[in-house]
Design a protein around this motif. Structure first.
Motif, short mmCIF file in Angstrom:
data_model
loop_
_atom_site.label_atom_id
_atom_site.label_comp_id
_atom_site.label_asym_id
_atom_site.label_seq_id
_atom_site.Cartn_x
_atom_site.Cartn_y
_atom_site.Cartn_z
N TYR A 518 69.13 -32.49 -71.97
CA TYR A 518 67.81 -31.84 -71.96
C TYR A 518 67.96 -30.35 -71.71
CZ TYR A 518 65.44 -36.35 -71.80
OH TYR A 518 64.98 -37.59 -72.11
N GLU A 519 67.07 -29.56 -72.33
CA GLU A 519 66.98 -28.13 -72.04
C GLU A 519 66.29 -27.95 -70.70
OE1 GLU A 519 68.62 -26.70 -75.74
OE2 GLU A 519 68.15 -25.69 -73.86
N GLY A 520 66.65 -26.89 -70.00
CA GLY A 520 65.96 -26.59 -68.75
C GLY A 520 66.30 -27.58 -67.65
N ARG A 521 65.36 -27.77 -66.73
CA ARG A 521 65.57 -28.66 -65.57
C ARG A 521 64.31 -29.48 -65.32
NH1 ARG A 521 70.00 -27.18 -62.33
NH2 ARG A 521 71.06 -25.29 -63.07
N ALA A 522 64.52 -30.73 -64.95
CA ALA A 522 63.40 -31.62 -64.64
C ALA A 522 62.96 -31.41 -63.19
CB ALA A 522 63.82 -33.08 -64.85
N GLY A 523 61.65 -31.45 -62.97
CA GLY A 523 61.12 -31.20 -61.64
C GLY A 523 61.45 -32.30 -60.65
N MET A 524 61.80 -31.88 -59.44
CA MET A 524 62.07 -32.82 -58.34
C MET A 524 61.40 -32.29 -57.08
SD MET A 524 65.69 -34.52 -57.32
CE MET A 524 65.77 -36.04 -56.37
N ALA A 525 60.73 -33.16 -56.36
CA ALA A 525 60.05 -32.77 -55.13
C ALA A 525 60.70 -33.48 -53.95
CB ALA A 525 58.56 -33.12 -55.20
N SER A 526 61.24 -32.68 -53.03
CA SER A 526 61.78 -33.23 -51.80
C SER A 526 60.68 -33.20 -50.75
CB SER A 526 62.99 -32.40 -51.34
OG SER A 526 63.48 -32.90 -50.12
N ILE A 527 60.37 -34.34 -50.17
CA ILE A 527 59.17 -34.49 -49.34
C ILE A 527 59.54 -34.92 -47.92
CG2 ILE A 527 57.12 -35.94 -49.00
CD1 ILE A 527 56.84 -35.99 -52.05
N ILE A 528 58.83 -34.33 -46.95
CA ILE A 528 58.87 -34.80 -45.56
C ILE A 528 57.50 -35.38 -45.23
CG2 ILE A 528 59.04 -34.12 -43.14
CD1 ILE A 528 61.01 -32.04 -43.87
N LEU A 529 57.49 -36.59 -44.70
CA LEU A 529 56.23 -37.24 -44.35
C LEU A 529 55.78 -36.83 -42.95
CD1 LEU A 529 57.04 -40.86 -45.60
CD2 LEU A 529 55.67 -39.12 -46.76
N LYS A 530 54.47 -36.84 -42.72
CA LYS A 530 53.93 -36.57 -41.40
C LYS A 530 54.29 -37.72 -40.46
CE LYS A 530 49.98 -33.74 -42.80
NZ LYS A 530 48.49 -33.64 -42.88
N PRO A 531 54.41 -37.43 -39.17
CA PRO A 531 54.74 -38.49 -38.21
C PRO A 531 53.73 -39.64 -38.29
CG PRO A 531 54.89 -36.34 -37.17
CD PRO A 531 54.29 -36.11 -38.54
N ASN A 532 54.24 -40.86 -38.25
CA ASN A 532 53.42 -42.08 -38.27
C ASN A 532 52.61 -42.26 -39.55
OD1 ASN A 532 54.27 -42.57 -35.54
ND2 ASN A 532 52.69 -41.14 -34.85
N LYS A 533 53.04 -41.61 -40.61
CA LYS A 533 52.37 -41.77 -41.92
C LYS A 533 53.35 -42.42 -42.89
CE LYS A 533 48.35 -39.58 -41.34
NZ LYS A 533 47.02 -40.17 -41.63
N SER A 534 52.81 -43.22 -43.80
CA SER A 534 53.64 -43.90 -44.79
C SER A 534 53.43 -43.29 -46.17
CB SER A 534 53.33 -45.40 -44.83
OG SER A 534 51.96 -45.61 -45.13
N LEU A 535 54.42 -43.43 -47.01
CA LEU A 535 54.39 -42.86 -48.35
C LEU A 535 53.57 -43.74 -49.29
CD1 LEU A 535 55.55 -40.78 -50.39
CD2 LEU A 535 57.48 -42.34 -50.71
N ASP A 536 52.59 -43.13 -49.98
CA ASP A 536 51.79 -43.83 -50.98
C ASP A 536 52.16 -43.27 -52.35
OD1 ASP A 536 48.34 -44.93 -51.11
OD2 ASP A 536 49.83 -44.81 -52.70
N LEU A 537 53.02 -44.00 -53.06
CA LEU A 537 53.56 -43.50 -54.33
C LEU A 537 52.50 -43.39 -55.41
CD1 LEU A 537 56.89 -45.52 -54.25
CD2 LEU A 537 56.64 -43.05 -53.95
N LYS A 538 51.53 -44.31 -55.40
CA LYS A 538 50.45 -44.24 -56.40
C LYS A 538 49.59 -42.99 -56.19
CE LYS A 538 49.69 -48.92 -58.17
NZ LYS A 538 49.88 -48.48 -59.56
N LYS A 539 49.33 -42.66 -54.93
CA LYS A 539 48.52 -41.48 -54.65
C LYS A 539 49.24 -40.19 -55.05
CE LYS A 539 45.24 -42.91 -51.06
NZ LYS A 539 44.76 -42.65 -49.68
N VAL A 540 50.56 -40.16 -54.84
CA VAL A 540 51.33 -38.99 -55.27
C VAL A 540 51.21 -38.83 -56.78
CG1 VAL A 540 53.60 -37.92 -55.40
CG2 VAL A 540 52.96 -39.20 -53.36
N TYR A 541 51.37 -39.94 -57.52
CA TYR A 541 51.27 -39.92 -58.98
C TYR A 541 49.89 -39.42 -59.41
CZ TYR A 541 51.17 -41.54 -63.82
OH TYR A 541 51.05 -41.61 -65.18
N GLU A 542 48.83 -40.01 -58.84
CA GLU A 542 47.46 -39.64 -59.23
C GLU A 542 47.18 -38.17 -58.93
OE1 GLU A 542 45.69 -44.10 -58.23
OE2 GLU A 542 45.20 -42.39 -56.95
#
Length: 618
Positions: A518-542
């Motif tokens: 591929y030309e260029g670079r694909a986007g990547m997001a490195s994420i830190i979650l807030k304390p006592n919070k869980s990751l919601d992958l559908k919400k990130v996508y939306e």
């Protein structure tokens, strides 16, 4: 005696010709190209001295008078002659003269897809002496609002297919902006430009409305990612517009060429070099609403295309198409563009025939340009003693750990050796001005380097790393807070802001990772979650899909416990970029965007292998 003298002269000429071919193989190519540059500069200079500042619009009006029935734009099989475009654009101008308070020098924002009316509105507003701001049709929501506010328009013109995008932000638009829609039925609060055009006069507009007093006056705003934050409005002067329009001519295009434009007109490549280039030549362009790999060659054959504009991704898509008979059966002789990878370049020529690829380098807001008129594979431009008389630049050492140019004990920068990657910079002075961005000066200042080699000097920072051999330049990589994907600049700050709106995310570090093939670079997001919070992958996508253009949505997620910082307290990207997205090398949880699931899903070794083999497309 005479015969022996002639024989000796002939032998000397033959020897010199052989020596030139061996030692200076590009001598005549360079001579012809530089002669064009000098001639064009002299012509512009003479016009300035005579007080005859001839703009791109003036060139169009001249062609409309001299060759009124010649096709200018061919769109979806319909021919629009120079006279047609002249009359339609005059109708646009008359509507705003009679139904608005627009004055010479006012800014009007244009949000429209590739279509003839883009040119009609653009030229119509130019006939009134207005500054036209081209809005990226992929931008939406708060980013679109930011673009509109930045350029401060008195009016906004919207294409029929984009009225829904504007309707969402209508309540938040500044109250003094009038909104015009290219449709009969428009939302409340929008004026129908199409309806008023049906009864408008096409009487020519007096030149006094658009005559310019300075070649450095602003004629456009074109939005670019810049190096930080949301899209910024790059100031495009009449001088830059004329320089951009000379690109096709400099590469050898003529009035007889038929030029295929599939690049978006909101970018400088499609608008200034594409449409503006056709105007300078008096040529014909075939305008496509959107690039289609499957229809590309059939369009070229149908319309007898001889030249097309490209970005590297466009040619790669063409090479990925299933092979068909007669792929070399076309009249295309030249292709002009940027971002062509060497392997794709070779594959393209092998498959589609002897097409001269004219690679170039430049930025909308930049003051340095390179053109590879020789066709040498992989190079973005020529450079030697004579070129440096016209295109002044330096390649300086860059500290990837600190994410800034290296400076010695005396705080001066130093140039790299030939063959080493260095940051491309160009001096800013009266001959090579940098017009910067609309709005806050800090955006303009961020693109400048001060006291580089001596006290008081100023250089434009391209943000690009280049490598120079003896006489050619090669693109190496981008630095800072932007990367390219799908032919577009992606602002890491914008993506981080969008993801950071989610209540379970504490911090986001966005960067681009290399993906094989591929030309260029694909986007990547490195994420830190807030304390006592869980990751919601559908919400990130939306969230990212609703708020970002498709090319800016991060393809990968990486969940970390803490962020590394640079010595200047910036988020560390260098090591993350080097890590890539290989799940065997990274212990942190990794996810990939899945448009079928409408979510992010775990990035497994199997999925990684399928991406690397090309089974999964990004």
């Amino acid at each position: 005696m005479l015969w022996s003298w002639l024989a000796g002269l002939g032998a000397a000429v033959a020897f010199l010709h052989f020596a030139q071919k061996l030692l200076f193989p590009y001598f005549w190519d360079d001579f012809r190209f530089l002669a064009k540059v000098v001639r064009n500069g002299i012509q512009v200079g003479l016009c300035q001295r005579r007080g005859q500042l001839l703009t791109v619009l003036d060139a169009f009006l001249s062609h409309a008078k001299r060759q009124p029935r010649k096709p200018f734009i061919i769109y979806e099989g319909v021919v629009h002659t120079y006279q047609d475009v002249d009359r339609r654009s005059s109708r646009v101008a008359r509507v705003f003269l009679n139904h608005s308070s627009l004055e010479k020098g006012d800014t009007v924002a244009l949000l429209m897809s590739n279509e003839p009316d883009f040119v009609h509105v653009w030229f119509g507003l130019a006939k009134l002496g207005c500054v036209v701001a081209f809005l990226n049709s992929n931008v939406r929501s708060h980013a679109l609002l930011s673009c509109i506010r930045t350029c401060g328009p008195k009016a906004l013109v919207v294409g029929a297919d984009l009225l829904g995008t504007v309707e969402e932000i209508l309540p938040d638009l500044p109250k003094d902006i009038s909104v015009w829609g290219m449709k009969d039925s428009v939302p409340q609060g929008v004026i129908s430009l199409k309806e008023k055009l049906s009864t408008s006069s096409d009487e020519p507009i007096p030149r006094s409305y658009h005559v310019v007093s300075s070649i450095r006056s602003t004629c456009h705003y074109i939005f670019t990612s810049g190096t930080t934050g949301l899209p910024k409005a790059a100031v495009v002067s009449q001088l830059q517009a004329m320089q951009g329009s000379a690109g096709l001519w400099a590469f050898g295009c003529t009035a007889d060429d038929i030029i295929y434009i599939t690049l978006p007109l909101y970018h400088s490549s499609g608008a200034l070099m594409g449409i503006g280039g056709c105007v300078k030549l008096g040529a014909t362009c075939v305008l496509k609403k959107k690039f289609s790999a499957s229809q590309f060659w059939s369009d070229c054959k149908k319309y007898n295309v001889t030249v097309f504009q490209y970005i590297g991704e466009l040619c790669r898509y063409l090479c990925k198409q299933p092979k068909r008979e007669g792929e070399k059966d076309h009249q295309v002789r030249l292709a002009v563009g940027n971002g062509m990878r060497s392997d794709v370049w070779r594959q393209f020529l092998d498959r589609f025939g002897n097409i001269k690829m004219c690679e170039l380098y430049g930025a909308t807001e930049g003051n340095i340009y390179f053109m590879n008129h020789t066709g040498k594979i992989g190079s973005v431009g020529r450079t030697n003693f004579f070129y440096r008389l016209f295109f002044k630049f330096e390649l300086i050492k860059y500290d990837f750990q600190k994410d800034e140019p290296m400076r010695n004990e005396q705080n001066w920068c130093s140039c790299v050796k030939k063959g080493e990657p260095g940051l491309l910079i160009s001096p800013v002075n009266a001959k090579h001005p940098f017009f910067g961005y609309a709005g806050s000066y800090k955006h303009t200042k961020n693109k400048l380097l001060f006291d580089v080699f001596k006290k008081g000097d100023v250089y434009f920072n391209t943000g690009d790393l280049m490598v120079q051999d003896e006489n050619f330049l090669y693109f190496w990589d981008r630095i800072g807070d932007t990367f390219r994907w799908k032919g577009e600049n992606v602002s890491t700050t914008e993506v981080a802001t969008v993801t950071g709106m989610l209540d379970f995310i504490q911090e986001t570090n966005v960067y681009g990772v290399a993906v094989s093939g591929y030309e260029g670079r694909a986007g990547m997001a490195s994420i830190i979650l807030k304390p006592n919070k869980s990751l919601d992958l559908k919400k990130v996508y939306e969230q990212v899909v609703a708020s970002l253009p498709a090319y800016a949505c991060p393809r990968f997620l990486r969940i970390q416990d803490k962020m590394e910082m640079t010595g200047t307290f910036k988020l560390q990207k260098y090591r993350l970029v080097e890590d890539g997205f290989n799940p065997l090398k990274i212990s942190d949880p990794l996810y990939i965007m899945d448009n079928l699931e409408k979510s992010y899903v775990p990035l497994t070794k199997e999925i990684y292998d399928q991406i690397m083999s090309g089974e999964i497309k990004l």
